[in-house]
Design an enzyme around this catalytic site. Sequence first.
Site, PDB file in Angstrom:
ATOM      1  N   ASP A 111      33.507 -31.414 -38.295  1.00 41.60           N
ATOM      2  CA  ASP A 111      34.952 -31.476 -38.517  1.00 41.60           C
ATOM      3  C   ASP A 111      35.217 -31.882 -39.959  1.00 41.60           C
ATOM      4  O   ASP A 111      34.331 -32.365 -40.663  1.00 41.60           O
ATOM      5  CB  ASP A 111      35.600 -32.461 -37.531  1.00 41.60           C
ATOM      6  CG  ASP A 111      34.977 -33.846 -37.605  1.00 41.60           C
ATOM      7  OD1 ASP A 111      35.136 -34.503 -38.647  1.00 41.60           O
ATOM      8  OD2 ASP A 111      34.313 -34.265 -36.633  1.00 41.60           O
ATOM      9  N   GLU A 169       4.566 -13.030 -44.752  1.00 41.73           N
ATOM     10  CA  GLU A 169       5.736 -13.872 -44.454  1.00 41.73           C
ATOM     11  C   GLU A 169       6.037 -14.807 -45.625  1.00 41.73           C
ATOM     12  O   GLU A 169       7.200 -15.021 -45.980  1.00 41.73           O
ATOM     13  CB  GLU A 169       5.491 -14.688 -43.180  1.00 41.73           C
ATOM     14  CG  GLU A 169       5.630 -13.872 -41.913  1.00 41.73           C
ATOM     15  CD  GLU A 169       5.264 -14.662 -40.668  1.00 41.73           C
ATOM     16  OE1 GLU A 169       5.846 -14.367 -39.614  1.00 41.73           O
ATOM     17  OE2 GLU A 169       4.389 -15.562 -40.739  1.00 41.73           O
TER      18      GLU A 169
END
Length: 728
Positions: A534, A614
């Site tokens: 928030d 990777e």
Amino acid sequence: MIACDAQTNLFTISTRRTTYQMKADRHRVLLHTYYGPRVDGADLSYLIRYADRGFSPNPNEVGDERDYSLDTLPQEYSTCGVGDFRLPCVEFEPPDGSRLADLRYTGYERRPGKYALPGLPAFFGGAEEWETLVIFLEDAAAGMLVELYYGVQEDCDLITRAVRVVNRGRETVRLRRCASLCLDFQRGDLDFITFDGCHVMERCLNRTPLRPGIQSVESVRGTSSHHHNPFVILCEPEAGEEWGLCYGAMLVYSGNFQAAAERTQLENNRLLLGINPYHFCWTLEPGESFTAPEAALICSPDGFARMSCQFHRALRRHLIRDPYQGERRPVLINNWEATEFDFDAEKLVDIARGATGLGIEMFVMDDGWFGARDTDRSGLGDWSVNQKKLPGGLEALVPRIQALGLQFGLWVEPEMVSERSQLYQDHPDWTLGAPHRPQTRGRSQLVLDFSRPEVRAHIYQALRRILDSADIAYLKWDMNRSLSDVWSAAAPAGRQGEIFHRYVLGVYEVLDRLRQDYPRLLIEGCSGGGGRFDAGMLYYTPQIWCSDNTDAVDRLRIQYGTSFCYPVSTVGAHVSAVPNAQTGRTTDMATRGVAAMPGTFGYEMDLRWCTPEERETIRRQVAFFKEHYALIQTGDYYRLSDPFRNGTYTAWAHVSQDRREVLVCLVTGSTHAAQPFQTLRLRGLEGSARYRADSGQIFTGDALMHAGCPIPLLPGDYQAVQIYFRAE
Ligand code: GLA
């Protein structure tokens, strides 16, 4: 701009694209006349209609004027129990036990710059960018003064609101509710959009037409919660990304909230946003005041895209504080998903070593480094290094990490305590819990009573000792359960209704002290992922771990919902190992990278076990992210598809503020044979500009926006592509 007409008591707030207006009428009732697309030079009170409606009563002073009722008029800050039966903003309980509030206008003040709210998070800014309007209302019988604050930031179309209630009388008054925002609409056909979910699936968008009665989302968990976010939208039924009127409303607060929309008998709507009245009761002695948290509004006359871009700008520029407002945040590697509690110094150094040579800049040691913390059933509260795992403590470990060229970051969960801890043995009453009742556990832990100064002081000192013991550049501040059994051993019976809010104020206070003591410390908020995502937390922690769900495909949905209000720079997002721990799904490293880039970016895996291919992918990802950091973090963010409706792909784009650069990102869903060609219409470009794609192909802005950008065929499940354009 704020225009005040003291003759007619008309107050008009103008931003770049919107107008907000209110007027105190002849009975000194403050009516809300309008909020919407900009209308200059008009008194819009003509929109307010009067009619005698059955069972809508009349204030005493209007006598037989039966078409005047608080129940039917649009209110700026609604009263309680005196004739308006819709959602009340405020409720006063003096010693006589009445629970009413009747507010009348008494005056106003204009101030340069943005007001501040002591002890609470709030948007900020100087007089060159902000203006403040304060409207004074009073309830003469209760002796209460209500100050309504309006902060105006024209460029972002942002209007903030806050409320301060002062007891001016001679009696003690209990404040039973105190909303931050009331917004009356003189229309009924609006949709209500909320962002809901659960742990590991936060902020999924839900849209529903308002129907008669009250629809609300709220939290009673002590945090803003995974389950509902304190950000909601009201919009025209036809509103979409590019068209239609919409209103975003956000609460800058991290505790219990309520966002309620009421469709009334006259088919109007009221939106109320603020602290949840559940278990709230604040005692105000004569002379004392209470300040409700800040709310913020943005109205967009043309759809969600603009509304989101404006919220993102507002948060980035006026809520996130220095130095992390502008400074680049580190690309980090976190050991949690790789090790959980099973590590020692050698293993961590090995993992950190695995991250070298890839452009990664920080190593974060997650949970498990302190006290007797070998599982999540013990140790919380004992903030000293577990010497068995880490001989020599942080003093020994941190230089080893730094020698690898990495900064060091650390996980903490300061608000919690395990019963199996020294802290709990010493201070069992420091936890929240009612007398004569066994306490409810969550993740086998109890909640420290942060409403108590001595508890905060203890934790603050413990954190300082850790931060002073080594060169720590980052803290992950976690919070892994909801509040229950909310009762404080330090508060009298009549004050227990203050504890939920005092807890939140306590958390803010400790965070603020740390920020003052360690201005360069980067704090990432976390609550089991996004359980406290928030604007309140963002004032103290410029980024928040978005979700414990790191599955690339699920994350696209979570990040989609999050993006309606919160900017990319606040969204903690990492690439993690496959099969994913939460979903079991396997996606390519490339896809996981694309999905984590609209965030703070990092890795949550043991890179020692990656294949050379990777590692090469990671090296390229990190380099790409850094190269386009400014574009991704400060550009306008455009959603180009809705992952809840479109199973074929999820797409979004970052467009630089000067519209010269564009990064289009797309991830496909599960694949099918005979894939159709996809053409993606972009947004926010310069129509006449010529954009060169990284392939060399040139398009005009208009072509990309109206005809679309061709997407290559991407065989396979969950494939990703990024296309970078630069204007010539
Ligand atoms: C929470 C966080 C995770 C991790 C664990 C550690 O769930 O969201 O990222 O830090 O706690 O216990």
